[in-house]
Design a protein around this motif. Sequence first.
Motif, PDB file in Angstrom:
ATOM      1  N   ARG A 156      58.879  20.421   8.588  1.00 34.86           N
ATOM      2  CA  ARG A 156      59.605  21.296   7.669  1.00 34.86           C
ATOM      3  C   ARG A 156      60.341  20.481   6.610  1.00 34.86           C
ATOM      4  N   SER A 188      57.161  32.306   9.995  1.00 35.93           N
ATOM      5  CA  SER A 188      57.906  31.463  10.926  1.00 35.93           C
ATOM      6  C   SER A 188      58.518  32.281  12.058  1.00 35.93           C
ATOM      7  N   VAL A 213      56.555  25.348  12.038  1.00 34.31           N
ATOM      8  CA  VAL A 213      57.873  24.747  11.837  1.00 34.31           C
ATOM      9  C   VAL A 213      58.987  25.497  12.564  1.00 34.31           C
TER      10      VAL A 213
END
Length: 264
Positions: A156, A188, A213
Amino acid sequence: MFGLYRTLFRIGVAVQVQYRASGIIWMIGGVLDPVIFLIVWSTVANAQGGEVAGYSVSQFAGYYLTLMLVNHLTFTWIMHEFQWRIQEGQFSFLLLRPVHPIHGDLADNFAYKLVMMVVMVPAVAILALWFRPTFETEPWAVVAALPALILAIFLRFFLGWTLALAAFWTTRTTAINQMYFALLLVFSGRVAPVDLLPPWLQRVGEGLPFYWVAAFPVEVIIGRLSPQEVIHGLGMQLVWTLLVLAVLAGGWRFAVRRFSAVGG
């Protein structure tokens, strides 16, 4: 290199302590965001008999409280600062240093997360007492969560730094940043756990870096994935990290060539 990071980290901690009020404002958003979605999905689950797609109310609590911590540990803001750095002439000073600017940003990022954990951990503890989360985590998943989280942090950060390089080609990066955060919001797992999305959207998400991430390490921690899925996911995180690093290295060389000092 260790001595460099130790010095940069100490400076970063001192800065974060000095500007702790602004850090707490960021933290409030980091806490409220998952709590709002938790309340929404808990309400939906209660309306449907206590469960949505295999998630009970307490499992939603476990998911979103874990996401709160993971999002804090992987969060990066660097794409917001690059435009200002270039327009105000701050980047000229950074380029005069004998080290790549990314090292200072990485140290600042870790410093912020460490200082703000003083607020985040009590907040999660209080919310856990209120929402009473449950987990299905097995011992092997706890072990696998560490590399999944480490890879998510670096992926990230490097992804954000790569995106920030757009500031060298355009004087306004707000639209690019908003598009990035919109994709991150969906894929996400912040709006909803990814396995609640339509199957075709899940497949799209797994082909993008955003799932890896945040949502992936969360699902590892709460025990939603099999050992085979975790191994596959760690491989995908590593591939994406190496790919983003390659793009970052190439993009940086072109970006520096385009850079013109402005501001004062």
